[in-house]
Design a protein around this motif. Structure first.
Motif, mmCIF file in Angstrom:
data_model
loop_
_atom_site.group_PDB
_atom_site.id
_atom_site.type_symbol
_atom_site.label_atom_id
_atom_site.label_comp_id
_atom_site.label_asym_id
_atom_site.label_seq_id
_atom_site.Cartn_x
_atom_site.Cartn_y
_atom_site.Cartn_z
ATOM 1 N N VAL A 40 0.807 -1.221 0.000
ATOM 2 C CA VAL A 40 0.000 0.000 0.000
ATOM 3 C C VAL A 40 0.848 1.284 0.000
ATOM 4 O O VAL A 40 0.701 2.112 -0.896
ATOM 5 N N PRO A 41 1.741 1.480 0.995
ATOM 6 C CA PRO A 41 2.456 2.765 0.995
ATOM 7 C C PRO A 41 3.322 2.899 -0.257
ATOM 8 O O PRO A 41 4.093 1.998 -0.584
ATOM 9 N N GLY A 42 3.172 3.988 -0.945
ATOM 10 C CA GLY A 42 3.963 4.218 -2.147
ATOM 11 C C GLY A 42 3.571 3.302 -3.290
ATOM 12 O O GLY A 42 4.401 2.979 -4.139
ATOM 13 N N ASN A 43 2.305 2.874 -3.334
ATOM 14 C CA ASN A 43 1.934 1.973 -4.436
ATOM 15 C C ASN A 43 1.765 2.770 -5.735
ATOM 16 O O ASN A 43 1.502 3.972 -5.730
ATOM 17 N N LEU A 44 1.929 2.051 -6.831
ATOM 18 C CA LEU A 44 1.931 2.708 -8.148
ATOM 19 C C LEU A 44 0.607 2.445 -8.852
ATOM 20 O O LEU A 44 0.568 1.937 -9.984
ATOM 21 N N ALA A 45 -0.492 2.746 -8.173
ATOM 22 C CA ALA A 45 -1.821 2.359 -8.677
ATOM 23 C C ALA A 45 -2.072 2.858 -10.096
ATOM 24 O O ALA A 45 -2.612 2.112 -10.928
ATOM 25 N N GLU A 46 -1.678 4.086 -10.390
ATOM 26 C CA GLU A 46 -1.971 4.639 -11.731
ATOM 27 C C GLU A 46 -1.186 3.889 -12.789
ATOM 28 O O GLU A 46 -1.692 3.627 -13.887
ATOM 29 N N LEU A 47 0.054 3.561 -12.452
ATOM 30 C CA LEU A 47 0.895 2.834 -13.406
ATOM 31 C C LEU A 47 0.334 1.422 -13.627
ATOM 32 O O LEU A 47 0.215 0.947 -14.764
ATOM 33 N N LEU A 48 -0.049 0.779 -12.549
ATOM 34 C CA LEU A 48 -0.620 -0.567 -12.665
ATOM 35 C C LEU A 48 -1.921 -0.498 -13.458
ATOM 36 O O LEU A 48 -2.204 -1.356 -14.304
ATOM 37 N N GLY A 49 -2.691 0.554 -13.191
ATOM 38 C CA GLY A 49 -3.953 0.732 -13.912
ATOM 39 C C GLY A 49 -3.716 0.946 -15.396
ATOM 40 O O GLY A 49 -4.469 0.438 -16.245
ATOM 41 N N PRO A 321 4.494 12.775 -15.091
ATOM 42 C CA PRO A 321 3.981 11.522 -14.534
ATOM 43 C C PRO A 321 4.972 10.729 -13.680
ATOM 44 O O PRO A 321 4.634 10.361 -12.556
ATOM 45 N N LEU A 322 6.167 10.509 -14.185
ATOM 46 C CA LEU A 322 7.073 9.643 -13.417
ATOM 47 C C LEU A 322 7.638 10.376 -12.195
ATOM 48 O O LEU A 322 7.763 9.780 -11.114
ATOM 49 N N GLU A 323 7.934 11.650 -12.370
ATOM 50 C CA GLU A 323 8.435 12.429 -11.229
ATOM 51 C C GLU A 323 7.359 12.498 -10.144
ATOM 52 O O GLU A 323 7.652 12.454 -8.945
ATOM 53 N N SER A 324 6.138 12.593 -10.580
ATOM 54 C CA SER A 324 5.033 12.679 -9.637
ATOM 55 C C SER A 324 4.872 11.361 -8.869
ATOM 56 O O SER A 324 4.640 11.357 -7.648
ATOM 57 N N LEU A 325 5.025 10.242 -9.581
ATOM 58 C CA LEU A 325 4.959 8.952 -8.879
ATOM 59 C C LEU A 325 6.109 8.856 -7.878
ATOM 60 O O LEU A 325 5.938 8.356 -6.758
ATOM 61 N N ALA A 326 7.283 9.342 -8.289
ATOM 62 C CA ALA A 326 8.446 9.300 -7.391
ATOM 63 C C ALA A 326 8.169 10.133 -6.137
ATOM 64 O O ALA A 326 8.395 9.683 -5.006
ATOM 65 N N ASP A 327 7.661 11.338 -6.336
ATOM 66 C CA ASP A 327 7.391 12.213 -5.179
ATOM 67 C C ASP A 327 6.336 11.601 -4.263
ATOM 68 O O ASP A 327 6.409 11.732 -3.038
ATOM 69 N N TYR A 328 5.378 10.942 -4.879
ATOM 70 C CA TYR A 328 4.346 10.281 -4.081
ATOM 71 C C TYR A 328 4.988 9.227 -3.167
ATOM 72 O O TYR A 328 4.758 9.206 -1.953
ATOM 73 N N CYS A 329 5.795 8.361 -3.764
ATOM 74 C CA CYS A 329 6.428 7.288 -2.975
ATOM 75 C C CYS A 329 7.323 7.873 -1.878
ATOM 76 O O CYS A 329 7.347 7.384 -0.751
#
Ligand code: SF4
Ligand code: SF4
Lengths: 430, 399
Positions: A40-49, A321-329
């Protein structure tokens, strides 16, 4: 005072979402959707989606099993297989469930993974958990190492490192199991939907600044975060759910009503608290009732930040997109340094005009618990308020002592009441 | 350079004197020798390093002595440290804090916290607010083997650490100093390899408690001095002339972070074992060897940090080979069995145990497991367990 239980439309929607998730998961192989186990923490839901894979979150299975009173069996099973009583009970609950046929909380079999995606965010034990899982399955494995914000900030190097890993490790493995390339536009669309839902969720949490608070940001909050912390982030369903939730909360706010709890609506709020730490799942309702019976409402919590700090301002960004996923994690709550966590708590106490704060320390979780007594003192210093401290566990019922917790909470609240001179109801400030 | 290439240590060749020197260093909880080293030349710093992985070459090159802090064992009462931790957290962070609060670590200028586990990770934050006078740095070595991404990340982290420390010691952050530091630690590593080989060959002459205390003495020594001490000890201990006793040979696994009391090692040996290999004090063997001669010593340090550390529960087992690696090691040590030790409440060590025991079972290698705490003074049950284990291995070849 409480009034009888009434269910809001969003509660029904959420229940249906979860049931739909488990039944879609059970059909994943038939539907030819690759199955990806992740955390759950730092999951990549959008990427998996964007790859249309079916995600499995072992922690969600563990907490759902606990709420259905099945975790004790699973934990015993894992301990019989040699796992120590000392270690994280989430891990044992998941392994025990696997040993007993991997039948999920809703009675449907959880399919085996095509990819184990270890996103190593905010907790070291995840890594050990994944090593144990990997021994059981012959499948692809991808590791995403998220550096810890030990020195209190996200550096450009950290962000670049995570993006590099996404590009060189995670996305290629997902492309392999999904059988197609990543469509960046699809990812962007999902991130835009995430942002919309995140706006609504953050609004809901911020609504607790009102008196009476229309939500309980801890016990109720764990329901609110369910969809956005898991596979629904980035979907239309999540957008609809959070819009509906917001409408429910707006209605309560307009009516001057408190949150809906299993014991009724809590509008007569004597204490506004901020809560640190995960809840206990095995006796969740009893645990909540202790607070409810004392007229204590959680106006903010840190557990609802483990899968995204939306209330603190984080938003996914479709433009990057990728930087945003990184910042999220990188920015999930348990990836913050202890001084940063103390500051989050102290800021919440001030911003939500809380009467006090309670630390719930769970035996299982070193990530949360190691250092919490120090945090307690730091937050006391920062806020000038005394903190309460209680202990139990997440999914191991052996460590939940109801009377002890009840006594401690009651004494703590009595102390807060004594400090402010009288146990008076807080006035409405709409 | 304040760090010289030659060892400054005057050493006796008498074993009793060497052992006394080792014990005195091991017992130097107030770090008086570190203070003496710092006072001997201007600009010297001393920086504490928590287990397991430590960028010691980088520190040494910058003119800072790496001082490994592995808790206080059973040598002080932990009183204030206990107020920081719940009963279900391991003991190491409590006694480490106690050392700090007692002023025993005042000689240190900073602390390095590697990402060993969530307890040490969070201790870094406790330290930042409790000891604001310290330079505190969190180091997060990538958990993947060397890939360009991992290497670039670690490189940037270590470059920054090097520059920051040099700014404090007044040195220029030059590659030549890194090369010399790497060579100094390579010398220490060679001495450690000779120590390990001697213990494997004649464990009756190199008892576990002495070997352990020797390595702990090295926790707070300049690398070439440590190499000299190890070499002197190996020569003297081998000349002891003891005879082999009827004991089983065991590897001790899982004690890489919180350390068991020395008495526990003695108890295991007295119960009929020779401890021929262990993962105590791993930081002494977890990073690099000789520098690459290409003018890029930092690249060599990064490469070694990502590729050569010994398998350990706090390193990602990227290839799922932890069990097989242990089996190989047991065989290489000609060990009869394995003592799986783990600190109480240590997630990394304890979560590894079922994986390791599975591999040992499959390979027919006897093993027994126990938990300990660094502060425990009670070893009767562990002694009995080790004794029963040794007896059954001797009798039946199995436990
Ligand atoms: S230690 Fe905490 S965060 Fe980590 S897996 Fe266990 S419960 Fe989750
Ligand atoms: S003993 Fe284990 S849990 Fe404790 S600090 Fe060391 S590695 Fe972490």
């Amino acid at each position: 005072m409480t009034t009888p239980v009434r269910k809001e439309p969003s509660m029904e929607t959420q229940k249906a979402l979860l049931a739909g998730y488990f039944s879609r998961l059970a059909r994943a192989k038939e539907d030819k959707r690759p199955v990806v186990y992740t955390f759950v923490p730092g999951n990549l839901a959008e990427l998996l989606g964007a790859f249309d894979v079916a995600p499995v979150y072992p922690e969600v299975n563990a907490l759902q099993s606990a709420m259905r009173q099945r975790s004790s069996d699973f934990i015993r099973e894992a301990e019989r297989a040699g796992h120590s009583e000392d270690v994280c009970s989430y891990v044992k609950c998941d392994l025990g469930m696997m040993m007993k046929g991997n039948v999920g909380p809703t009675g449907e079999v959880i399919p085996p993974p095509d990819l184990l995606l270890l996103s190593f965010t905010g907790c070291f034990t995840f890594m050990k958990w994944f090593e144990l899982l990997r021994d059981q399955y012959d499948c692809e494995v991808a590791m995403l190492h998220i550096p810890y914000q030990g020195d209190g900030e996200i550096t450009d190097e950290m962000r670049r490192y995570v993006v590099d890993q996404l590009q060189r490790e995670v996305i290629p493995k997902l492309e392999k199991v999904a059988g197609h390339r990543l469509d960046l536009d699809r990812l962007r669309e999902r991130l835009a939907r995430s942002r919309k839902a995140e706006d609504d969720l953050a609004w809901v949490f911020r609504a607790a600044q009102h008196r009476p608070s229309p939500i309980d940001a801890y016990f109720g909050g764990v329901y609110y975060i369910g969809p956005i912390f898991t596979s629904f982030r980035g979907t239309d369903e999540a957008c609809a759910y959070y819009a509906e939730l917001r409408a429910d909360v707006e209605a309560r706010l307009a009516a001057g009503e408190g949150p809906t709890t299993p014991s009724g609506t809590l509008s007569d709020q004597k204490f506004r608290l901020v809560v640190e730490g995960p809840p206990n799942w095995t006796s969740f309702r009893d645990f909540w009732k202790i607070f409810h019976d004392e007229g204590a409402v959680a106006v903010a919590s840190t557990y609802t930040q483990v899968g995204g700090t939306y209330e603190r301002g984080f938003r996914h960004d479709p433009a990057n997109p990728l930087e945003s996923l990184a910042d999220y994690c990188l920015s999930c709550y348990t990836n913050l340094s202890l001084p940063a966590r103390s500051k989050v708590l102290a800021d919440m106490v001030k911003e939500y005009d809380a009467d006090g704060f309670v630390v719930h320390s769970v035996k299982s979780c070193n990530s949360f618990s190691a250092g919490q007594l120090h945090m307690l003192r730091e937050v006391e210093k920062l806020t000038g308020l005394p903190g309460g401290f209680i202990e139990s566990d997440l999914v191991d019922a052996r460590y939940y002592g109801h009377s002890n917790i009840k006594n401690r909470i009651e004494s703590y609240l009595q102390m807060l009441a004594a400090r402010r001179g009288a146990s008076r109801p807080t006035e409405v400030r709409a | 350079m304040t760090t010289s290439a030659a060892p400054a240590l005057a050493l006796s060749d008498d074993l009793d004197e060497l052992v006394a020197e080792i014990e005195a260093r091991f017992d130097d909880l107030t770090l008086s020798r570190v203070r003496a080293w710092k006072d001997a030349a201007p600009g010297r710093l001393a920086v504490g390093c928590l287990p397991v992985l430590a960028p010691r070459e980088v520190l040494w090159a910058a003119g800072a002595l790496p001082v490994f802090i592995r808790g206080a064992g059973d040598r002080i009462d932990t009183i204030r440290g206990d107020a920081f931790y719940q009963s279900y957290i391991c003991h190491l962070p409590r006694s480490t804090l106690e050392l700090g609060l007692l002023g025993h670590l005042d000689v240190l200028d900073g602390m390095i916290f590697p990402n060993t586990c969530d307890v040490i990770r969070n201790l870094s934050g406790v330290w930042q607010t409790t000891f604001p006078q310290h330079f505190v740095r969190f180091v997060d070595p990538p958990q993947t083997g060397e890939r360009a991404t991992a290497a670039a990340f670690l490189r940037a982290d270590l470059d920054l650490l090097y520059r920051d420390l040099c700014a404090r010691t007044g040195r220029a952050p030059e590659p030549a100093a890194l090369a010399e530091a790497s060579e100094a630690y390579a010398e220490a590593a060679r001495a450690m390899a000779a120590l390990a080989a001697a213990r494997l060959a004649e464990p009756w002459n190199l008892p576990a408690d002495e070997v352990y205390q020797l390595r702990r003495a090295g926790d707070a020594m300049p690398p070439r001095d440590f190499a000299a001490l190890v070499t002197a000890y190996v020569t003297a201990a081998r000349g002891r002339g003891r005879r082999a006793e009827d004991r089983i040979r065991v590897c001790l696994v899982g004690a890489f972070c919180e350390q068991p009391p020395v008495a526990l090692l003695r108890a295991a040996e007295r119960a009929g074992c020779y401890v021929v290999d262990d993962d105590l004090t791993l930081s002494h063997e977890s990073s690099p060897t000789a520098p690459r001669r290409d003018g890029e010593p930092m690249a060599s340090i990064v490469h070694a940090a990502l590729t050569t550390p010994r398998a350990c529960a706090v390193r990602y087992d990227e290839h799922g080979a932890a069990g097989a690696t242990l089996v190989e090691r047991v065989r290489a040590c000609r060990a009869d069995g394995v003592l799986l030790a783990a600190p109480s409440f240590c997630d990394p060590a304890l979560l590894d145990q079922p994986r390791l025991t599975g591999a040992l079972d499959a390979a027919g290698i006897p093993h027994t497991s126990f938990k300990y705490s660094e502060s425990s003074g009670q070893f009767q049950s562990i002694r009995e367990q080790a004794g029963t284990f040794a007896d059954s291995v001797k009798l039946w070849g199995t436990a």
